[in-house]
Design a protein around this motif. Structure first.
Motif, mmCIF file in Angstrom:
data_model
loop_
_atom_site.group_PDB
_atom_site.id
_atom_site.type_symbol
_atom_site.label_atom_id
_atom_site.label_comp_id
_atom_site.label_asym_id
_atom_site.label_seq_id
_atom_site.Cartn_x
_atom_site.Cartn_y
_atom_site.Cartn_z
ATOM 1 N N THR A 1 0.861 -1.177 0.000
ATOM 2 C CA THR A 1 0.000 0.000 0.000
ATOM 3 C C THR A 1 0.902 1.234 0.000
ATOM 4 O OG1 THR A 1 -0.099 0.352 2.401
ATOM 5 C CG2 THR A 1 -1.590 -1.315 1.465
ATOM 6 N N PRO A 2 0.344 2.416 -0.267
ATOM 7 C CA PRO A 2 1.180 3.620 -0.271
ATOM 8 C C PRO A 2 1.678 4.032 1.118
ATOM 9 C CG PRO A 2 -0.842 3.952 -1.539
ATOM 10 C CD PRO A 2 -1.004 2.680 -0.780
ATOM 11 N N GLN A 3 1.154 3.423 2.188
ATOM 12 C CA GLN A 3 1.541 3.826 3.532
ATOM 13 C C GLN A 3 2.926 3.303 3.880
ATOM 14 O OE1 GLN A 3 -1.680 2.302 5.979
ATOM 15 N NE2 GLN A 3 -2.626 4.326 6.019
ATOM 16 N N PRO A 4 3.818 4.166 4.378
ATOM 17 C CA PRO A 4 5.136 3.688 4.812
ATOM 18 C C PRO A 4 5.006 2.786 6.032
ATOM 19 C CG PRO A 4 4.840 6.003 5.377
ATOM 20 C CD PRO A 4 3.664 5.612 4.539
ATOM 21 N N LEU B 1 5.711 -11.222 8.539
ATOM 22 C CA LEU B 1 4.560 -10.391 8.196
ATOM 23 C C LEU B 1 4.961 -9.240 7.289
ATOM 24 C CD1 LEU B 1 2.704 -10.225 11.638
ATOM 25 C CD2 LEU B 1 1.895 -11.351 9.544
ATOM 26 N N SER B 2 6.123 -8.648 7.548
ATOM 27 C CA SER B 2 6.599 -7.561 6.701
ATOM 28 C C SER B 2 6.908 -8.069 5.301
ATOM 29 C CB SER B 2 7.849 -6.912 7.314
ATOM 30 O OG SER B 2 7.557 -6.360 8.577
ATOM 31 N N HIS B 3 7.461 -9.273 5.217
ATOM 32 C CA HIS B 3 7.739 -9.877 3.911
ATOM 33 C C HIS B 3 6.449 -10.031 3.121
ATOM 34 C CE1 HIS B 3 8.644 -13.366 1.195
ATOM 35 N NE2 HIS B 3 9.691 -12.603 0.958
ATOM 36 N N GLN B 4 5.383 -10.491 3.789
ATOM 37 C CA GLN B 4 4.094 -10.640 3.116
ATOM 38 C C GLN B 4 3.537 -9.296 2.666
ATOM 39 O OE1 GLN B 4 1.501 -12.704 5.856
ATOM 40 N NE2 GLN B 4 2.839 -14.485 5.985
ATOM 41 N N GLY B 5 3.871 -8.220 3.406
ATOM 42 C CA GLY B 5 3.329 -6.904 3.106
ATOM 43 C C GLY B 5 4.137 -6.099 2.112
ATOM 44 N N MET B 6 5.266 -6.649 1.647
ATOM 45 C CA MET B 6 6.092 -5.928 0.684
ATOM 46 C C MET B 6 5.502 -6.016 -0.722
ATOM 47 S SD MET B 6 9.945 -7.125 1.703
ATOM 48 C CE MET B 6 10.557 -6.974 3.383
ATOM 49 N N VAL C 1 4.178 1.757 15.074
ATOM 50 C CA VAL C 1 3.615 1.907 13.719
ATOM 51 C C VAL C 1 3.837 0.636 12.923
ATOM 52 C CG1 VAL C 1 3.818 3.146 11.525
ATOM 53 C CG2 VAL C 1 3.861 4.415 13.673
ATOM 54 N N TRP C 2 5.021 0.057 13.036
ATOM 55 C CA TRP C 2 5.340 -1.198 12.336
ATOM 56 C C TRP C 2 4.335 -2.284 12.716
ATOM 57 C CZ3 TRP C 2 10.017 -4.740 13.797
ATOM 58 C CH2 TRP C 2 10.263 -5.652 12.754
ATOM 59 N N TRP D 1 2.284 13.756 13.760
ATOM 60 C CA TRP D 1 3.504 13.825 12.954
ATOM 61 C C TRP D 1 3.643 12.608 12.054
ATOM 62 C CZ3 TRP D 1 4.286 14.596 18.471
ATOM 63 C CH2 TRP D 1 4.119 15.950 18.815
ATOM 64 N N MET D 2 2.510 11.976 11.742
ATOM 65 C CA MET D 2 2.492 10.820 10.846
ATOM 66 C C MET D 2 1.921 11.155 9.483
ATOM 67 S SD MET D 2 1.448 7.768 13.505
ATOM 68 C CE MET D 2 1.171 6.574 12.188
ATOM 69 N N ASP D 3 1.471 12.376 9.255
ATOM 70 C CA ASP D 3 0.872 12.737 7.957
ATOM 71 C C ASP D 3 1.950 12.908 6.903
ATOM 72 O OD1 ASP D 3 -1.619 12.695 9.093
ATOM 73 O OD2 ASP D 3 -1.577 14.826 9.606
#
Length: 254
Positions: free
Chosen positions: A26-29, A148-153, A220-221, A252-254
């Motif tokens: 997704t576009p979200q960092p 989980l991060s691998h799946q989300g890449m 956030v992660w 400060w997340m925008d």
């Protein structure tokens, strides 16, 4: 092709900094080390542009802009990793290029001292705290969050890491989260020593600092890559302390 995210800025603002980041699906960092830098840029109200770089392209991209490596292998070969920033404010023809989240934090504080993230006299303590978050608190998260991060890449980045292990399931999953909670239990106990200072949430007692951003980057992660299992747990721990901290930093997340 890289995607770009632009933060609006006034004409009197300094030239836009470029932040190199890893895209997800997704576009979200999502990457925690890079979120540390995002928090600082947003907190200091610095205009910046995001350049998204897939994992297979990181070394080539960073070499092409003459970014310094973040480490050196035992055989002497350099290791390139994100985040990296390029700041043309001093000299557009020879911009400052900085690697490593901690080095970037130090650079931004020195170059843009307004809205401090290292309040006077706190740098040594915060450096130790951030090291503790990275090397101790986050360590039991890795068996859960890396798969989980691998799946989300994005697909190209996933294919760069074949054979990634699966997410723990059943009793193994519960044991993994219990190990994570043990670290957060200790962290909550330490932060409770601030007593009634401020709102009792931030590390320095009253003022938000780099230490909070390093911790919020981990939150956030979890929120973005493990929303239903991970964040649903963590946000309830210690009377909702971690959710309150994340909400404190959300502007400060925008």
């Amino acid at each position: 092709m890289s995607r770009h995210h632009y933060r609006s800025s006034r004409s009197s603002a300094p030239p836009s900094i470029t932040l190199y980041d890893i895209p997800g699906h997704t576009p979200q960092p999502w990457a925690p080390n890079i979120w540390r830098v995002r928090f600082i840029l947003n907190f200091k109200r610095l205009p910046y542009t995001t350049v998204w770089v897939e994992f297979p392209d990181v070394e080539t991209t960073l070499r092409s802009i003459n970014a310094p490596p973040t480490a050196v292998r035992s055989d002497g070969r350099p290791i390139y990793s994100l985040p990296v920033i390029v700041d043309p404010s001093r000299n557009p023809n020879s911009p400052d290029i900085v690697s490593n989240a901690n080095h970037i934090a130090e650079y931004l504080e020195s170059r843009y001292p307004a809205r401090q993230v290292f309040p006077t006299g706190s740098r040594a303590m915060q450096t130790l705290f951030v090291h503790y978050i990275q090397e101790v608190v986050a360590k039991p998260l890795l068996p859960i969050m890396i798969p989980l991060s691998h799946q989300g890449m994005a697909e190209r980045s996933r294919s760069h890491f074949p054979g990634m292990g699966g997410v723990p399931v059943g009793p193994q999953r519960e044991q993994a989260w219990a190990a994570v909670k043990e670290q957060f239990d200790f962290l909550a106990m330490v932060l409770d020593k601030n007593g009634g200072d401020g709102d009792g949430v931030v590390v320095m007692g009253e003022q938000v600092s780099y230490a909070d951003f390093a911790l919020c980057a981990v939150l956030v992660w979890i929120e973005r890559m493990a929303a239903h299992d991970g964040w649903a747990r963590v946000r309830t721990w210690h009377g909702g302390r971690w959710q309150r901290l994340l909400e404190r930093c959300r502007e400060w997340m925008d």
